[in-house]
Design a protein around this motif. Sequence first.
Motif, PDB file in Angstrom:
ATOM      1  N   LEU A  54       2.558  -6.026  11.873  1.00  0.00           N
ATOM      2  CA  LEU A  54       1.237  -5.667  11.352  1.00  0.00           C
ATOM      3  C   LEU A  54       0.259  -6.826  11.453  1.00  0.00           C
ATOM      4  N   ASN A  55       0.758  -8.040  11.231  1.00  0.00           N
ATOM      5  CA  ASN A  55      -0.123  -9.215  11.274  1.00  0.00           C
ATOM      6  C   ASN A  55      -0.758  -9.439  12.641  1.00  0.00           C
ATOM      7  N   LEU A  56      -0.211  -8.827  13.681  1.00  0.00           N
ATOM      8  CA  LEU A  56      -0.816  -8.924  15.007  1.00  0.00           C
ATOM      9  C   LEU A  56      -2.145  -8.173  15.077  1.00  0.00           C
ATOM     10  N   TYR A  57      -2.344  -7.206  14.185  1.00  0.00           N
ATOM     11  CA  TYR A  57      -3.528  -6.348  14.233  1.00  0.00           C
ATOM     12  C   TYR A  57      -4.451  -6.480  13.019  1.00  0.00           C
ATOM     13  N   ILE A  58      -3.930  -6.921  11.889  1.00  0.00           N
ATOM     14  CA  ILE A  58      -4.745  -6.995  10.673  1.00  0.00           C
ATOM     15  C   ILE A  58      -5.858  -8.012  10.852  1.00  0.00           C
ATOM     16  N   ARG A  59      -7.067  -7.581  10.556  1.00  0.00           N
ATOM     17  CA  ARG A  59      -8.221  -8.475  10.569  1.00  0.00           C
ATOM     18  C   ARG A  59      -8.467  -8.883   9.118  1.00  0.00           C
ATOM     19  N   ASP A  60      -8.125 -10.125   8.781  1.00  0.00           N
ATOM     20  CA  ASP A  60      -8.131 -10.591   7.394  1.00  0.00           C
ATOM     21  C   ASP A  60      -9.448 -10.343   6.672  1.00  0.00           C
ATOM     22  N   GLU A  61     -10.540 -10.422   7.385  1.00  0.00           N
ATOM     23  CA  GLU A  61     -11.841 -10.269   6.744  1.00  0.00           C
ATOM     24  C   GLU A  61     -12.288  -8.810   6.618  1.00  0.00           C
ATOM     25  N   LYS A  62     -11.539  -7.873   7.218  1.00  0.00           N
ATOM     26  CA  LYS A  62     -11.980  -6.477   7.224  1.00  0.00           C
ATOM     27  C   LYS A  62     -10.947  -5.472   6.724  1.00  0.00           C
ATOM     28  N   ASP A  63      -9.680  -5.746   6.887  1.00  0.00           N
ATOM     29  CA  ASP A  63      -8.632  -4.758   6.618  1.00  0.00           C
ATOM     30  C   ASP A  63      -7.773  -5.182   5.426  1.00  0.00           C
ATOM     31  N   SER A  64      -7.260  -4.178   4.719  1.00  0.00           N
ATOM     32  CA  SER A  64      -6.451  -4.444   3.527  1.00  0.00           C
ATOM     33  C   SER A  64      -5.159  -3.637   3.585  1.00  0.00           C
ATOM     34  N   PHE A  65      -4.037  -4.320   3.413  1.00  0.00           N
ATOM     35  CA  PHE A  65      -2.730  -3.685   3.336  1.00  0.00           C
ATOM     36  C   PHE A  65      -2.108  -4.082   1.996  1.00  0.00           C
ATOM     37  N   ILE A  66      -1.544  -3.106   1.290  1.00  0.00           N
ATOM     38  CA  ILE A  66      -0.884  -3.374   0.006  1.00  0.00           C
ATOM     39  C   ILE A  66       0.549  -2.873   0.112  1.00  0.00           C
ATOM     40  N   ILE A  67       1.488  -3.706  -0.285  1.00  0.00           N
ATOM     41  CA  ILE A  67       2.903  -3.330  -0.280  1.00  0.00           C
ATOM     42  C   ILE A  67       3.430  -3.450  -1.707  1.00  0.00           C
ATOM     43  N   PHE A  68       3.890  -2.321  -2.238  1.00  0.00           N
ATOM     44  CA  PHE A  68       4.546  -2.299  -3.546  1.00  0.00           C
ATOM     45  C   PHE A  68       6.042  -2.312  -3.287  1.00  0.00           C
ATOM     46  N   LYS A  69       6.761  -3.160  -4.011  1.00  0.00           N
ATOM     47  CA  LYS A  69       8.206  -3.275  -3.828  1.00  0.00           C
ATOM     48  C   LYS A  69       8.927  -2.953  -5.134  1.00  0.00           C
ATOM     49  N   SER A  70      10.068  -2.311  -4.987  1.00  0.00           N
ATOM     50  CA  SER A  70      10.934  -2.035  -6.121  1.00  0.00           C
ATOM     51  C   SER A  70      12.374  -2.222  -5.650  1.00  0.00           C
ATOM     52  N   ARG A  71      13.226  -2.601  -6.547  1.00  0.00           N
ATOM     53  CA  ARG A  71      14.630  -2.768  -6.168  1.00  0.00           C
ATOM     54  C   ARG A  71      15.228  -1.467  -5.681  1.00  0.00           C
ATOM     55  N   ASP A  72      14.811  -0.358  -6.286  1.00  0.00           N
ATOM     56  CA  ASP A  72      15.393   0.939  -5.953  1.00  0.00           C
ATOM     57  C   ASP A  72      14.380   2.025  -6.294  1.00  0.00           C
ATOM     58  N   GLU A  73      14.377   3.097  -5.525  1.00  0.00           N
ATOM     59  CA  GLU A  73      13.420   4.167  -5.765  1.00  0.00           C
ATOM     60  C   GLU A  73      13.632   4.862  -7.106  1.00  0.00           C
ATOM     61  N   LYS A  74      14.812   4.741  -7.704  1.00  0.00           N
ATOM     62  CA  LYS A  74      15.063   5.404  -8.981  1.00  0.00           C
ATOM     63  C   LYS A  74      14.214   4.819 -10.117  1.00  0.00           C
TER      64      LYS A  74
END
Length: 92
Positions: A54-74
């Motif tokens: 993803l970092n090959l395409y993300i334009r830091d000044e224009k695009d936003s990516f958010i990743i939420f992490k959890s140990r398990d979906e439960k």
Amino acid sequence: MYIVLMYDIMMDEKGAKVQRNAFKICKRYLTHIQKSVFEGNLSELNLMKLKKELNLYIRDEKDSFIIFKSRDEKWLTKEFLGKKDNKTSNFF
């Protein structure tokens, strides 16, 4: 680990290309559940690969990516408002 990823890409002259590439990359690793939202289980290694691609395409000044992490979906719950979509069946 369980991941929920969402992005917002500025639709300027290069935005469509960034969006196409981001979508294809995310789709390889995760389940597409709604417009720019993806979910799924990933190993730490695959999460690192996803972010590197993803970092090959993300334009830091224009695009936003958010990743939420959890140990398990439960540990996550889901509540629908409006139309219930079966693409989110990975969520409990």
